[in-house]
Design a protein around this motif. Structure first.
Motif, PDB file in Angstrom:
ATOM      1  N   ARG A   1      -3.272  -5.645   2.720  1.00  0.00           N
ATOM      2  CA  ARG A   1      -1.815  -5.778   2.636  1.00  0.00           C
ATOM      3  C   ARG A   1      -1.450  -6.824   1.584  1.00  0.00           C
ATOM      4  O   ARG A   1      -2.292  -7.642   1.191  1.00  0.00           O
ATOM      5  CB  ARG A   1      -1.254  -6.203   3.989  1.00  0.00           C
ATOM      6  CG  ARG A   1      -1.412  -5.169   5.060  1.00  0.00           C
ATOM      7  CD  ARG A   1      -0.837  -5.694   6.349  1.00  0.00           C
ATOM      8  NE  ARG A   1      -0.805  -4.662   7.362  1.00  0.00           N
ATOM      9  CZ  ARG A   1      -0.727  -4.916   8.657  1.00  0.00           C
ATOM     10  NH1 ARG A   1      -0.655  -6.161   9.087  1.00  0.00           N
ATOM     11  NH2 ARG A   1      -0.708  -3.926   9.517  1.00  0.00           N
ATOM     12  N   PRO A   2      -0.190  -6.832   1.150  1.00  0.00           N
ATOM     13  CA  PRO A   2       0.238  -7.830   0.153  1.00  0.00           C
ATOM     14  C   PRO A   2      -0.037  -9.278   0.578  1.00  0.00           C
ATOM     15  O   PRO A   2      -0.296 -10.131  -0.262  1.00  0.00           O
ATOM     16  CB  PRO A   2       1.735  -7.575   0.004  1.00  0.00           C
ATOM     17  CG  PRO A   2       1.898  -6.128   0.353  1.00  0.00           C
ATOM     18  CD  PRO A   2       0.872  -5.857   1.430  1.00  0.00           C
ATOM     19  N   ASP A   3      -0.015  -9.555   1.893  1.00  0.00           N
ATOM     20  CA  ASP A   3      -0.267 -10.925   2.350  1.00  0.00           C
ATOM     21  C   ASP A   3      -1.758 -11.239   2.483  1.00  0.00           C
ATOM     22  O   ASP A   3      -2.135 -12.327   2.906  1.00  0.00           O
ATOM     23  CB  ASP A   3       0.453 -11.201   3.672  1.00  0.00           C
ATOM     24  CG  ASP A   3      -0.109 -10.390   4.844  1.00  0.00           C
ATOM     25  OD1 ASP A   3      -1.086  -9.620   4.663  1.00  0.00           O
ATOM     26  OD2 ASP A   3       0.448 -10.531   5.953  1.00  0.00           O
ATOM     27  N   GLY A   4      -2.625 -10.264   2.136  1.00  0.00           N
ATOM     28  CA  GLY A   4      -4.066 -10.483   2.203  1.00  0.00           C
ATOM     29  C   GLY A   4      -4.708 -10.044   3.504  1.00  0.00           C
ATOM     30  O   GLY A   4      -5.931 -10.008   3.615  1.00  0.00           O
ATOM     31  N   SER A   5      -3.899  -9.718   4.511  1.00  0.00           N
ATOM     32  CA  SER A   5      -4.461  -9.256   5.776  1.00  0.00           C
ATOM     33  C   SER A   5      -4.954  -7.813   5.631  1.00  0.00           C
ATOM     34  O   SER A   5      -4.577  -7.107   4.697  1.00  0.00           O
ATOM     35  CB  SER A   5      -3.430  -9.368   6.900  1.00  0.00           C
ATOM     36  OG  SER A   5      -2.344  -8.492   6.662  1.00  0.00           O
TER      37      SER A   5
END
Length: 193
Positions: A50-54
């Motif tokens: 995901r964009p947040d790195g998750s």
């Protein structure tokens, strides 16, 4: 898919790279799909970043995320540009217990064509294609398997230009080997259609 099935004699879904995950999942879960052609396929659902790195499943079914194989978080490429094959191999090894639940139910698809290069540096598509073929074979299902040990991630079909763009990474193969794989795949794909 219902509308397409009403207006067509056969529905064949084709995917390349991450696209075979979607194509094979569509074939496995839709009674309207007659065949799937998967270029550089995966036998499992992988995690997406995901964009947040998750991490989360790449795919959902009816709004529910499908089980997936996680990606190791401590992997670092050892080449520049990076080859990500090692990342997927390390993830398969570390999260071996997830392989079964994340497996794409390819035995629910009538016809399957798998095309893979042995020098694929993006992920181990030949290994995953062979795993798909073995699972189908265990169920008495035929699989068209087109392999070239020297080809990389991108198959070049006859008349198609060699693509050089996209994310900066090693893809393996050469224009000659990728075109050779494409020529071999084309005759099988034509038969499938």
């Amino acid at each position: 898919m219902d509308d397409l099935a009403r207006t067509s004699d056969r529905v064949v879904v084709l995917g390349t790279s991450f696209g075979p995950e979607a194509a094979l999942l569509t074939g496995a879960h839709s009674p309207h799909v007659s065949a799937v052609a998967a270029f550089a396929p995966s036998d499992v659902v992988w995690a997406g970043v995901r964009p947040d790195g998750s991490l989360a499943s790449h795919w959902t079914l009816g709004g529910t995320p499908l089980p997936y194989v996680d990606l190791v978080d401590d992997w670092e490429p050892d080449t520049d540009p990076p080859a990500f094959r090692g990342h997927y191999e390390a993830s398969r090894d570390r999260f071996r217990e997830a392989l079964s639940s994340a497996a794409i139910r390819v035995e629910h698809i009538d016809q399957v064509l798998l095309v893979a290069g042995g020098d694929d540096q993006v992920w181990p598509s030949q290994t995953m294609a062979e795993a798909i073929a073995a699972r189908r074979d265990a169920q008495g299902l035929e699989t068209l398997l087109v392999l070239d040990p020297d080809a990389g991630h991108r198959t070049v079909l006859p008349g198609e230009p060699f693509a050089a763009g996209g994310m900066r990474m090693r893809r393996g193969g050469t224009p000659a080997s990728d075109s050779r794989l494409g020529a071999a795949a084309w005759s099988q794909l034509s038969t499938l259609l």
